[in-house]
Write an enzyme that holds these catalytic residues in place. Structure first.
Site, PDB file in Angstrom:
ATOM      1  N   ASN A  10       0.867  -1.180   0.000  1.00  0.00           N
ATOM      2  CA  ASN A  10       0.000   0.000   0.000  1.00  0.00           C
ATOM      3  C   ASN A  10       0.901   1.226   0.000  1.00  0.00           C
ATOM      4  O   ASN A  10       1.476   1.581   1.027  1.00  0.00           O
ATOM      5  CB  ASN A  10      -0.916  -0.017   1.223  1.00  0.00           C
ATOM      6  CG  ASN A  10      -1.818   1.204   1.300  1.00  0.00           C
ATOM      7  OD1 ASN A  10      -1.774   2.087   0.445  1.00  0.00           O
ATOM      8  ND2 ASN A  10      -2.635   1.259   2.331  1.00  0.00           N
ATOM      9  N   LYS A  17       3.358   0.784   3.099  1.00  0.00           N
ATOM     10  CA  LYS A  17       2.997  -0.265   4.048  1.00  0.00           C
ATOM     11  C   LYS A  17       3.072  -1.614   3.343  1.00  0.00           C
ATOM     12  O   LYS A  17       2.770  -1.707   2.147  1.00  0.00           O
ATOM     13  CB  LYS A  17       1.582  -0.044   4.589  1.00  0.00           C
ATOM     14  CG  LYS A  17       1.410   1.215   5.412  1.00  0.00           C
ATOM     15  CD  LYS A  17      -0.035   1.327   5.892  1.00  0.00           C
ATOM     16  CE  LYS A  17      -0.243   2.607   6.678  1.00  0.00           C
ATOM     17  NZ  LYS A  17      -1.664   2.758   7.105  1.00  0.00           N
ATOM     18  N   ARG A  88      -2.959  -1.999  -3.107  1.00  0.00           N
ATOM     19  CA  ARG A  88      -4.124  -1.149  -2.885  1.00  0.00           C
ATOM     20  C   ARG A  88      -4.041   0.046  -3.829  1.00  0.00           C
ATOM     21  O   ARG A  88      -3.000   0.681  -3.947  1.00  0.00           O
ATOM     22  CB  ARG A  88      -4.149  -0.634  -1.452  1.00  0.00           C
ATOM     23  CG  ARG A  88      -5.307   0.334  -1.183  1.00  0.00           C
ATOM     24  CD  ARG A  88      -5.049   1.180   0.030  1.00  0.00           C
ATOM     25  NE  ARG A  88      -6.140   2.116   0.280  1.00  0.00           N
ATOM     26  CZ  ARG A  88      -5.985   3.305   0.836  1.00  0.00           C
ATOM     27  NH1 ARG A  88      -4.785   3.717   1.189  1.00  0.00           N
ATOM     28  NH2 ARG A  88      -7.024   4.092   1.040  1.00  0.00           N
ATOM     29  N   HIS A 177     -12.742   3.584   0.880  1.00  0.00           N
ATOM     30  CA  HIS A 177     -12.736   2.530   1.908  1.00  0.00           C
ATOM     31  C   HIS A 177     -13.503   1.276   1.475  1.00  0.00           C
ATOM     32  O   HIS A 177     -13.921   0.469   2.301  1.00  0.00           O
ATOM     33  CB  HIS A 177     -13.331   3.050   3.231  1.00  0.00           C
ATOM     34  CG  HIS A 177     -12.584   4.189   3.842  1.00  0.00           C
ATOM     35  ND1 HIS A 177     -13.208   5.325   4.284  1.00  0.00           N
ATOM     36  CD2 HIS A 177     -11.258   4.384   4.040  1.00  0.00           C
ATOM     37  CE1 HIS A 177     -12.313   6.175   4.761  1.00  0.00           C
ATOM     38  NE2 HIS A 177     -11.114   5.621   4.616  1.00  0.00           N
ATOM     39  N   ARG A 238      -9.885  16.965   7.715  1.00  0.00           N
ATOM     40  CA  ARG A 238     -10.777  17.330   6.615  1.00  0.00           C
ATOM     41  C   ARG A 238     -12.129  17.772   7.166  1.00  0.00           C
ATOM     42  O   ARG A 238     -12.639  17.190   8.119  1.00  0.00           O
ATOM     43  CB  ARG A 238     -10.975  16.161   5.650  1.00  0.00           C
ATOM     44  CG  ARG A 238      -9.699  15.685   4.996  1.00  0.00           C
ATOM     45  CD  ARG A 238      -9.987  14.538   4.028  1.00  0.00           C
ATOM     46  NE  ARG A 238      -8.769  13.769   3.767  1.00  0.00           N
ATOM     47  CZ  ARG A 238      -8.713  12.443   3.708  1.00  0.00           C
ATOM     48  NH1 ARG A 238      -9.808  11.722   3.897  1.00  0.00           N
ATOM     49  NH2 ARG A 238      -7.567  11.823   3.474  1.00  0.00           N
ATOM     50  N   CYS A 281      -8.207  11.870  17.750  1.00  0.00           N
ATOM     51  CA  CYS A 281      -9.435  11.792  18.542  1.00  0.00           C
ATOM     52  C   CYS A 281      -9.141  11.478  20.003  1.00  0.00           C
ATOM     53  O   CYS A 281      -9.834  11.960  20.907  1.00  0.00           O
ATOM     54  CB  CYS A 281     -10.352  10.726  17.938  1.00  0.00           C
ATOM     55  SG  CYS A 281     -12.018  10.695  18.623  1.00  0.00           S
ATOM     56  N   GLU A 382      -8.127  -4.917   5.703  1.00  0.00           N
ATOM     57  CA  GLU A 382      -8.037  -4.648   4.272  1.00  0.00           C
ATOM     58  C   GLU A 382      -6.932  -5.460   3.618  1.00  0.00           C
ATOM     59  O   GLU A 382      -7.056  -5.896   2.466  1.00  0.00           O
ATOM     60  CB  GLU A 382      -7.799  -3.155   4.045  1.00  0.00           C
ATOM     61  CG  GLU A 382      -8.965  -2.282   4.476  1.00  0.00           C
ATOM     62  CD  GLU A 382      -8.604  -0.814   4.598  1.00  0.00           C
ATOM     63  OE1 GLU A 382      -8.981  -0.053   3.701  1.00  0.00           O
ATOM     64  OE2 GLU A 382      -7.947  -0.449   5.588  1.00  0.00           O
TER      65      GLU A 382
END
Length: 395
Positions: A10, A17, A88, A177, A238, A281, A382
């Site tokens: 990825n 990755k 990916r 996604h 974003r 977060c 994924e």
């Protein structure tokens, strides 16, 4: 040694990755990350058998990073096990409704989609070409984030703008996604004993990039991200949905250029812009727990927007078999899940406080009371999905 594994890659603009996965056993032999590529601090890090390692890469680009990865896999005795390489790719436009083997025509089509994902697709192309160079003879496959959403109806994916912009330039909602949604939707159905072909599942993939998806009978029927990953939910940096005329307003009022407003909406907004403290977060949750009112407001806005989108999905699906949380925030933040579920009580959700608090760090399971409409957590994978697709295409 049998060739039983897939190398999953990825590529980002400055990172790569990777993991080596046996799709049949779901065993992951190694995983890691090359980061800060293009700078003097480029480094390759990995984890194998619980042990961590690292290697400095100088000012490596994608070619040098994959060459270093090839050397690492050879050193660890894994290179002979690799049957194929799966990549990916964020954007496949309308050209791809499923994963594909890499050919010259496929590479050209990914190149054609660069305007739709200018930060992602060029890096993916670099990674694919480097893999072809350093792993000659191995087949390569590409798995598209957008492919899963190609089942959406025109009334869902079209914008109310001049139709010729869609016809001539492909301006529409594409979503993202998709690889995660495919995995999580099937995993949730399996865990609940549902027939995926007769199910209505809503999934919230929450992380620094966040989106939600309505999955009906195993297919995407609606999603929040649009032409680009900026549309939809509040994210780490974003903004998500805004009044498009903000561009004109900021230009006339503050002299902002098109580029300046675009930069602000993508990199200075979301959780970071609202809180004024961080895009993470966890940092904002800690501040809110200590009584920081702006931090709490930030979380409430994040959750309000998500709940509003999910409620819209529910209205169009006819029933709700499950609401699934996944992604870094979705899998680990009991605070966010509680906030969202309480806002959706009209749909029959009743949170089980203990189950919610105990479900994190890769754990999956139902987090609502017996008899409640089901809300649950499913840890996404994924990389496994990419490995499965690659194996199916190259077997």
């Amino acid at each position: 040694m049998s060739k039983d594994s897939i190398l999953v890659i990825n590529c980002g603009s400055s990172s790569l990755k990777f993991s080596v996965i046996n799709p049949a056993t779901e065993e992951e032999s190694i995983n890691g990350l090359a980061e800060r590529m293009g700078s003097s601090e480029a480094v390759l890090r990995w984890k194998i058998n619980g042990e961590k390692g690292s290697q400095t890469l100088g000012q490596a680009g994608h070619d040098q990073a994959i060459e270093a990865l090839m050397g690492l896999l050879r050193e660890e005795g894994l290179i002979e096990r690799i049957a194929a390489i799966g990549h990916r790719v964020v954007h496949g436009g309308e050209k791809f409704t499923q994963s594909a083997l890499v050919t010259d025509e496929v590479l050209a089509a990914i190149e054609d989609c660069v305007p739709l994902a200018p930060l992602h697709n060029p890096a993916h192309l670099l990674g694919i070409k480097a893999a072809q160079k350093f792993f000659p003879g191995l087949p390569n496959a590409v798995v598209f984030d957008t492919a899963f959403h190609q089942s959406m109806a025109p009334e869902t994916y079209l914008y109310a703008i001049p139709y010729e912009l869609y016809e001539k330039h492909g301006v529409r909602r594409y979503g993202a996604h998709g690889t995660s949604y495919r995995y999580v939707g099937q995993a949730a159905a399996d865990m609940l004993g549902l027939d995926i072909n007769d199910s209505c599942i809503m999934v919230a993939h929450l992380g620094n990039g966040a989106s939600a998806c309505a999955i009906k009978n195993g297919k995407s029927v609606d999603t929040t991200m649009g032409l680009t990953p900026l549309e939809g939910l509040v994210m780490g940096t974003r903004s998500g949905d805004i009044d498009p005329n903000l561009f004109n307003f900021l230009n006339k009022s503050l002299g902002y250029s098109l580029e300046r407003t675009t930069e602000m909406l993508n990199k200075e907004s979301g959780l970071l812009g609202l809180s004024g403290m961080d895009s993470d977060c966890r940092v904002i949750e800690d501040a809110a727990a200590e009584g920081n009112e702006r931090a709490q407001l930030t979380l409430d806005i994040f959750c309000h927007v998500l709940a509003e989108k999910l409620a819209g999905f529910a209205a169009g699906m006819g029933k709700i078999d499950a609401l699934v949380f996944t992604g870094g925030i979705g899998e680990n933040s009991s605070v966010i899940r509680k906030n969202v579920i309480e806002r959706l009580s009209i749909f029959g959700f009743k949170l089980h406080e203990q189950k919610n608090d105990e479900t994190f760090r890769g754990k999956s399971g139902v987090i609502t009371e017996e008899g409640s409409t089901v809300a649950m957590v499913v840890a996404t994978n994924e990389e496994l999905m990419i490995a499965r697709d690659t194996q199916a295409l190259t077997a």
